[in-house]
Write an enzyme that holds these catalytic residues in place. Sequence first.
Site, PDB file in Angstrom:
ATOM      1  CD  GLU A   1      -3.008  -1.025   2.259  1.00  0.00           C
ATOM      2  OE1 GLU A   1      -4.187  -1.159   1.927  1.00  0.00           O
ATOM      3  OE2 GLU A   1      -2.647  -0.818   3.437  1.00  0.00           O
TER       4      GLU A   1
ATOM      5  CB  CYS B   1       7.295  -4.657   8.738  1.00  0.00           C
ATOM      6  SG  CYS B   1       8.606  -3.803   9.640  1.00  0.00           S
TER       7      CYS B   1
ATOM      8  CB  CYS C   1       6.232  -2.033  16.304  1.00  0.00           C
ATOM      9  SG  CYS C   1       7.931  -1.636  15.817  1.00  0.00           S
TER      10      CYS C   1
ATOM     11  CD  GLU D   1      13.471   0.168   9.898  1.00  0.00           C
ATOM     12  OE1 GLU D   1      12.516   0.614  10.538  1.00  0.00           O
ATOM     13  OE2 GLU D   1      14.438   0.879   9.546  1.00  0.00           O
TER      14      GLU D   1
ATOM     15  CB  SER E   1      10.006   6.891   9.517  1.00  0.00           C
ATOM     16  OG  SER E   1       9.622   6.451  10.805  1.00  0.00           O
TER      17      SER E   1
ATOM     18  CG  HIS F   1       7.363   4.328  19.384  1.00  0.00           C
ATOM     19  ND1 HIS F   1       6.804   5.455  18.827  1.00  0.00           N
ATOM     20  CD2 HIS F   1       7.563   3.479  18.346  1.00  0.00           C
ATOM     21  CE1 HIS F   1       6.665   5.281  17.522  1.00  0.00           C
ATOM     22  NE2 HIS F   1       7.116   4.109  17.208  1.00  0.00           N
TER      23      HIS F   1
ATOM     24  CB  CYS G   1       0.937   6.360  11.496  1.00  0.00           C
ATOM     25  SG  CYS G   1       1.461   7.947  10.960  1.00  0.00           S
TER      26      CYS G   1
HETATM   27  N1  SAH Z   1       9.471   1.057  10.080  1.00  0.00           N
HETATM   28  C1  SAH Z   1       9.503   2.494  10.176  1.00  0.00           C
HETATM   29  C2  SAH Z   1       8.278   3.155   9.540  1.00  0.00           C
HETATM   30  C3  SAH Z   1       7.014   2.875  10.310  1.00  0.00           C
HETATM   31  S1  SAH Z   1       5.581   3.856  10.011  1.00  0.00           S
HETATM   32  C4  SAH Z   1       9.621   2.907  11.624  1.00  0.00           C
HETATM   33  O1  SAH Z   1       9.532   2.049  12.506  1.00  0.00           O
HETATM   34  O2  SAH Z   1       9.838   4.089  11.883  1.00  0.00           O
HETATM   35  C5  SAH Z   1       5.892   5.427  10.660  1.00  0.00           C
HETATM   36  C6  SAH Z   1       5.551   5.657  12.139  1.00  0.00           C
HETATM   37  O3  SAH Z   1       4.227   5.247  12.481  1.00  0.00           O
HETATM   38  C7  SAH Z   1       6.488   4.921  13.059  1.00  0.00           C
HETATM   39  O4  SAH Z   1       6.928   5.788  14.067  1.00  0.00           O
HETATM   40  C8  SAH Z   1       5.612   3.852  13.630  1.00  0.00           C
HETATM   41  O5  SAH Z   1       6.079   3.356  14.855  1.00  0.00           O
HETATM   42  C9  SAH Z   1       4.295   4.592  13.734  1.00  0.00           C
HETATM   43  N2  SAH Z   1       3.137   3.719  13.924  1.00  0.00           N
HETATM   44  C10 SAH Z   1       3.024   2.385  13.689  1.00  0.00           C
HETATM   45  N3  SAH Z   1       1.808   1.946  14.020  1.00  0.00           N
HETATM   46  C11 SAH Z   1       1.116   3.009  14.479  1.00  0.00           C
HETATM   47  C12 SAH Z   1      -0.218   3.196  14.949  1.00  0.00           C
HETATM   48  N4  SAH Z   1      -1.065   2.186  15.018  1.00  0.00           N
HETATM   49  N5  SAH Z   1      -0.595   4.438  15.320  1.00  0.00           N
HETATM   50  C13 SAH Z   1       0.274   5.486  15.225  1.00  0.00           C
HETATM   51  N6  SAH Z   1       1.527   5.364  14.771  1.00  0.00           N
HETATM   52  C14 SAH Z   1       1.957   4.152  14.413  1.00  0.00           C
END
Ligand code: SAH
Length: 347
Positions: free
Chosen positions: A83, A104, A108, A158, A187, A214, A334
């Site tokens: 997407e 990924c 997380c 990632e 990111s 985080h 996000c």
């Molecule tokens: N793999 C990368 C890109 C992830 S998406 C990274 O970890 O940074 C970009 C951001 O959205 C990241 O900070 C990620 O942790 C956050 N994110 C992931 N799931 C989310 C959610 N459900 N609500 C808000 N932010 C989220």
Amino acid sequence: MTSRREQFEALFPHEPAFRWKQIEQGLFSSAESWSEVTSLSKIMREGLTQIPWMSVVPQTVQTSKNGDTHKALLNVEGGKQIETVLMKNNRDAWTICVSSQVGCAMRCGFCATGKMGLTRSLLADEIIDQYRFWQQYLQHNPTLGSRISNIVFMGMGEPLANYEEVKKTLNTILTYTDIGRTRITVSTVGVLPRLEQILTDKEWPHVRLAVSLHSAIAETRKKIVPTSYDEFLPKLEVWAKNYLSVFGNRRHHLTFEYVMLKGVNDTPEHAKALATFVRRIGRIRINLIPYNLTGMEFECSTPSAIEYFMSILHSSGCIVTTRRTMGDDIAAACGQLIVLTNKDQVA
Ligand code: SAH
């Protein structure tokens, strides 16, 4: 899987080096097929039809009710899907959010993409073509305006676990579009060996970096970001200081992203730990992200908890912004990007 360039070199082994440049210029032009790239000879255009003009094939595009977010589901080689998202920004232009992997591996706890696991990394062509797809989409929908001004690597995957292809993508986009380095953000969950590599890699263009922190409390971070390890925070601190001493200036800061999870990382104690961590480093911008629902056990912090959290950071002198939630009605916000196959089930 072979890149467009490798396919081209196999088809036309004796071409001068500038030919590939001409081809890339064609890929970034308003042409919609090889036959429209009239800067190339007819023979070359005919030969090139053996290489797909687009490495991503659109399946569906969904638009949010207010029209400011569009999400596309794209097919990539091997029967896989990714997407990508187009979002209106406050520069009266569009920001695109690209995926760097199918799924990924980071898992997380609050992120829907993590549930998919990793299928494979994308080729640079497939990341670049997410940009080209949106460029073409805007060309076909002229009422939307045509300008893509920013790119964020915040879709599936990632990016630093696909370092070489992401680097190729960045260099190509910087060469063939008018998007500058400060308009691109990569990111990362914080893959330290790759972050270290960036410090000395002459070919890595200095786009903006955002690290998904985080939590500045080790046990909390470990709970929600399982790839964390014991020494992550002190190592990140050392790295961030080095990074800022080499690249930091008024326009080039480092961002820490911080998803706001109710009762998990949003208490005053967490805010104080974050403020202390950030103040030890220096020019950090903190970006708070309200948690978007992903069917996981988390809830978003309340508006008043977010406000209080921010006030603690502000009073410690931190620079804090809150990310605007966009496209949550079409699961484009996000952490909401996920492609399920028939076999998959989200718990
Ligand atoms: N793999 C990368 C890109 C992830 S998406 C990274 O970890 O940074 C970009 C951001 O959205 C990241 O900070 C990620 O942790 C956050 N994110 C992931 N799931 C989310 C959610 N459900 N609500 C808000 N932010 C989220």
